[in-house]
Design an enzyme around this catalytic site. Structure first.
Site, PDB file in Angstrom:
ATOM      1  N   SER A 101       4.239   4.808  26.274  1.00  0.00           N
ATOM      2  CA  SER A 101       2.951   5.436  26.062  1.00  0.00           C
ATOM      3  C   SER A 101       3.066   6.907  26.384  1.00  0.00           C
ATOM      4  CB  SER A 101       1.922   4.771  26.981  1.00  0.00           C
ATOM      5  OG  SER A 101       0.862   5.669  27.251  1.00  0.00           O
ATOM      6  N   ARG A 150      -2.038  -1.552 -23.887  1.00  0.00           N
ATOM      7  CA  ARG A 150      -1.725  -0.898 -22.603  1.00  0.00           C
ATOM      8  C   ARG A 150      -3.006  -0.237 -22.151  1.00  0.00           C
ATOM      9  NH1 ARG A 150       2.839   3.000 -23.243  1.00  0.00           N
ATOM     10  NH2 ARG A 150       3.767   1.002 -23.838  1.00  0.00           N
TER      11      ARG A 150
END
Lengths: 457, 457, 457, 457
Positions: free
Chosen positions: A286, A325
């Site tokens: 930490s 498409r």
């Protein structure tokens, strides 16, 4: 622009980044262009001599990624620019070969085939990591098959279980993931060949012009073989099941690993402390609190599991693509596929490391199990006492006895014995009150999971 | 590892990439560290002399991004490593200053504040592009306020409208987005200052040790002022509304732009062809079909609009974060925030270009409007004839007349006149059959939208 | 077909069901038809006499819900059938009035206005429950402002905090939700009036035929006033911001309540047991384990918080709706809106009950805080010792001392004092080691949250 | 509270509602309780005599759904109340039998098994409808294998295709869905039997108390056989793959049907009009515009396809469930599963009706194909002319010729012939310019799809 994963604990530092960065995609698209040329040469559509030049030019280093990004902005996909760059590179090697680049082809064939290639590569790495995870979990299941601990439901101690059952459950999930991954990896990743709009017309046209006999349908087979991908039955520009199948694998794998991580996070809470992540220098540190050892591997798996299904959602929703498409749906597949694969590859690597090094504390498990006195076996006591006292009375007696003597199984046994004059002996009651004696089918459950593991491996 | 947007038509080539790449994030995090040092110096917590060294060292080029990524893997966030790198760089400049780096701070303060900084910067660019889009749409609405065209519902011609109304509707949406963006940008982006777990304890502790009077609450105000961010009422490690508010802005902006794009895509279909994208060399080119001019701007906006809400979903779901800092939810915010901001910034830029250059074809609109004969005003005819013939009979008459004479308003008018002897004149019927005469409140609608635009700008 | 919430713990039994069931929607749609008739009568478009009949007929009991569902299948929305049913009911009362039903209107005006009506009603109930939740949390924050407990990050004890800060954080979130709810409820819920395709043409046409002066734009204002909704600036068939704004409120409210629930679930774990849900007969019972008291309120809030953002996602994505009315996007809004509102209404009610009755165990908090010995204040010790020993040495000393004497603050203080000859006194060290003395700005944080609460209420 | 689907065009009126309403779920849960009793009786754990009473009492009509909803609020699931109601009903029939109800069982076993039962029933109906859809599409593919039409990419005409290829592509998708559905339906739906926390302990305990030999593992097999579900290898309370597998099926099926619908919506646009939905009285009617025939079936499928993936997302995310039973994740599965199944069942029914009755207009297809003159075959012309003129010159010549003579293939052929003196004949050029002659592998593609269809059926 760089993306080293500094915002992506889900995969940073796991090696999953370079598997799918721009260079990797360019390489895969180039591999597809080369495979197409090879296949066409085999069928006599383009001269063999062109293949060498194309293969020599098809090197990521020859392609300017910024030109590709500009090309994306101009055409909504990177292939038009890629073909331009590649053609230039080929021309520099062999002027005549240049015209055979990308012959009869279309952007979608290149991108979809490249995506499938990358899926195969990444899923194969994931397979290895899931295998390693499974092996580690199988060992834990076996070793701890009789290590009693509290099973928890809705956050509360429920009944006893064993850590072996817990690990077997994780293992079962991982094997589910492995099974679905293999099925899709082995049969569900087709090369894509359709031409401009899925009719293969230009491939056929060039074949006809070259006087080449075989039709483009066999081109599709030869092309797929070159890539080591499945041969598509049909062009699949408009049938996005391959992406959907990968989406399902990503969700299932991240889901089963996320379950593993979620349990590790609970079990490593300061107050529970039944398991701990493998220690490694610097890991879990930490910035503010020197004493902390955070469960970072589990955290990183958990964060992947939160993000993978939304990425997969985009893939699923992109199945609904109008026309031959679509204008937007197809284009929405690429980045979520990259993200999803990367996060799953990261999660699988982290899960393997987590499973491999997981520290288990049976003493703490026993201590926690003892916290509620006999309450954790009240299901058993209810079952045993109900026939003697009736359901209501036994429940009442049990509740009262637990309130007074909970915490001391000995006292509880005696108190209960006193309540049922012709009932179970104190001895019986002591046995019933032993959590380790009420773990049900724990052994058989572990055996079944281990058998499945052996059969899968 | 590079990500130049080759998989992201949503933002490639729009300049949105570098705004949020690793370098930009590192710079923002360093800005936060410097702002913290400045604020602490102002309050007498650290010596003024330290600030200069910290500011001098806080340069992205001094930070190794790969070290950060490794740090992410070790600690699940990039700040521990960043602080290490920064401290080293400060020490090289001024040995004594090194200990004042990141004093009393925690990873979350740095990341959350940096994220808010980047939100502000990116949203301000988006504001500019939305403004440009709005101005262009306002012009279109005004110019075409009486250009009739078919309104379409469920894909079918419904009634007439005008292109001015269409543009006014898009404009209204864009102004909604602008309004919500400004509200959040101006008041909703707080600096984050909480310390290890949201109590500000270490900041207070260092202040006390330095004999500095002012408490850490005013540190929070001074710090926010240094960053140009809103001062937080409370530490918000566990209250993720700022991210959620940004998520809402991202969704609304991508939604209104997506609506614009969806309509452009429909209207530029080969068969409809009422609008066309601005022409630009190479834009919209196809790798296979030389004749094509694809609506790529609209496609790129549409693809962004598909992906932004799933990214925002992750932000929303990350609000549910257990503990003072969660294991996974917090970590899931960063990449979706980057993705969401980038896609919205790309979409806004593309939308501005699209609106600026949109080509409109009023003749084609009229031709399409005429396709269904009088059917497109059948709502009006029903309204007019029902009082004369009764609802059922008028509907029947209308249907029959349309079937026979649809396509020729003249014939239709005469046929209808014949059906209702004492009814409307052929003249009246001709008027009613003119689509341009049945555009309702088109003018007022355009006026209202333009007024709102003027008031917003 | 019935849905009593048996699959929806998120809202079952909270009264949120009937607020949004079919009857409630039919009633709201009928309210809209009546308001339209009233507004048109006020403007002289239809005769006053018709209004009475329409209002008398507009009763849910006169509408067959199965006919509506069949109508949905035939036309993709319930309004065509509703108008048919309503017209029949009006005709039975007053033959002449029947033709004035739904005059000039369109399905979307009815559904969108009805949806806004229901949003207002439900959000107002949510407001009340959030208010009750806030009041209860404010009380907890005040009472426990100095009740020390462990702050947890990444599941591990980090530093001390107080339960007051915890409650203040929840309160801050709830007030954020309340604030956003009110803003949208009060200004963001417009009536919808556009006619067939957003031009108001038929409303104008009927007004003209009736010789009514005022234009349809004022119809829109009068109509909105009848409904008590905001007057729309423009028809918003194609600008779905009102739904998006509601989506944002749903996400924020479910998010802040989900955070509260997530913390309660952690804190009520058997091993932690710092809080408990309010006891009520039968609540939290298990079908198998008589001893269990499950945290069901928190569970039900948590399950709502998981499902609300995906419902909101559909609303956000439906903003992208082609044409004047889309084929699919509009239709996708209704059920997610119902679901989202219901779940948030359920969650808010459950949260109010949870906050009202939450049991807090300060002794257990202290006991848990003591579990790690002095480690929970190591941040403070580091800050204090580093200037004396240097950062590295102090860290090393601290780690060693904790390993040997962790758990006994007294021993630890003496050991540390011995390590630093001319350093802090044992007395000082004891003070530093008291978690209750290292809660930072807890008091000020609570004060700020309470002040905000007072200002909001 | 009723939900007849008035807000759910996705399934209203398709018969999918009652399959999954409260009554259906209660019936399924009762089926599970009966199956459990039967299985336990077979193994000698409970007396045969008890089974008859339990079976007789296990009728939805005997269970008060409101009591269940209240029970959900009290315990977060409906089973505790269901067991109470059922026990009362059994007691009324046979006092002694009452104690054998739900023996050794737990809520999760009942709900998960009931869910799997309902999945099987609903998926089997979906299978039938997909089969009907496939058959209709196969017919269309076959009949129209040589019906030329424009293939469209990014909304623009690209190259020719045939409607047969279009239908074959839809068919291929539907067969993909069918394949995945069958795989999961046939092997992926296990009964759930785990007891309170997945150890089967109480089942074993009661078996031991009854002196019954066989262990609870075989109970699991017998129980599954009673339900006609797959036998689970392990208890799967914590391994949610069965729900995830169903989620994948829901996504794939809704995706492929959504693709079909998206294309129908485009092709039935007023300006395109190449296909039309089957006519039926009242279907597609508009409340305002009498002439309209809206494509409602496609709209209803499209709206389902938008909502299914977000529902599936909840199922996927619920895989991450802490503990032996989670507090929220499990509870979040039920309603999305119901919603997802209902929408897919509705979509499949609507798709079958749509495919069955789809009207195709080959003349309109030809007319649209002719709209761009020769441009739609420019890919072919490029291929043919490039070797003669060089790539650049041929492109330039083509563009110029199209600009002047586009629209008239005859003129275009002559103009191009003039440009290339020793090149192709006018005859050749006319052939190349015939769109019907440039449909590539259309025939082979259709054949392959039809072969797959025959093999699947």
């Amino acid at each position: 622009m760089s993306d080293n994963g500094i915002l992506s604990p889900a995969w940073a530092g796991t090696g999953a980044g370079p598997l799918l960065d721009d260079t990797a995609w360019v390489r895969a698209m180039l591999d597809v262009e080369v495979a197409l040329a090879r296949a066409q040469a085999k069928l006599g559509v383009i001269p063999d001599s062109a293949v060498a030049a194309i293969a020599a030019a098809a090197v990521p280093g020859r392609i300017d990624p910024v030109a590709l990004a500009d090309g994306v902005h101009a055409t909504a996909n990177p292939v038009v620019a890629l073909v331009g760059e590649l053609t230039g590179a080929v021309r520099a090697i062999d002027r005549d070969a240049a015209e055979y680049v990308h012959r009869g082809s279309t952007s979608q064939d290149i991108i979809d085939s490249a995506a499938m290639l990358l899926c195969r590569r990444v899923l194969t790495r994931v397979e290895t990591d899931l295998g390693r995870t499974a092996t580690a979990l199988a060992r834990l299941a076996d070793v701890h098959r009789r290590t009693p601990m509290a099973a928890r439901t809705l956050t509360q101690h429920a009944v006893p279980t064993t850590f072996g059952v817990k690990a077997a459950t994780w293992l079962h999930g991982v094997l589910d993931g492995l099974d679905r991954l293999r099925r899709v990896r082995d049969a569900g990743l087709p090369a894509s060949l359709g031409g401009a709009a899925g009719t293969l017309a230009a491939y056929d046209e060039y074949a006809a012009m070259a006087g080449a006999g075989p039709d483009a349908t066999s081109l599709s087979d030869v092309f797929a073989a070159e890539l080591g991908l499945a041969a598509p039955l049909l062009p699949w520009h408009g049938v996005r099941t391959p992406y959907a199948d990968v989406a399902a694998v990503l969700c299932v794998v991240s889901g089963v690993l996320g379950k593993f991580a979620a349990d590790v996070l609970v079990l490593s809470r300061t107050e529970i402390a039944e398991v701990a992540e493998p220690a490694a220098a610097g890991r879990g540190a930490s910035s503010a609190m020197p004493q902390k050892r955070n469960p970072v591997l589990a955290t990183m798996i958990a964060t992947a599991a939160r993000q993978v299904p939304p990425a997969a959602l985009v893939l699923y929703q992109s199945m609904v693509a109008e026309d031959e498409r679509s204008s937007g749906a197809w284009h929405a597949e690429w980045q979520p596929l990259r993200d999803g694969l990367r996060m799953v590859a990261g999660a699988a690597r982290n899960a393997a490391d987590l499973a491999d090094g997981l520290t288990v504390d049976p003493a703490r498990m026993r201590a926690n199990l003892a916290m509620t006195g006999g309450a954790v076996v009240s299901e058993r006591l209810s079952a045993r006492l109900a026939p003697l006292l009736g359901k209501q009375s036994s429940k009442k007696a049990l509740t009262a006895a637990l309130a007074r003597h909970g915490g001391s199984p000995g006292d509880l046994a005696e108190a209960l014995a006193a309540l049922v004059p012709d009932g179970p002996s104190v001895e019986d009651l002591r046995n019933w009150l032993d959590p380790a004696g009420y773990t049900g089918a724990a052994d058989r459950i572990v055996d079944r999971a281990l058998r499945r593991h052996r059969e899968t491996a």
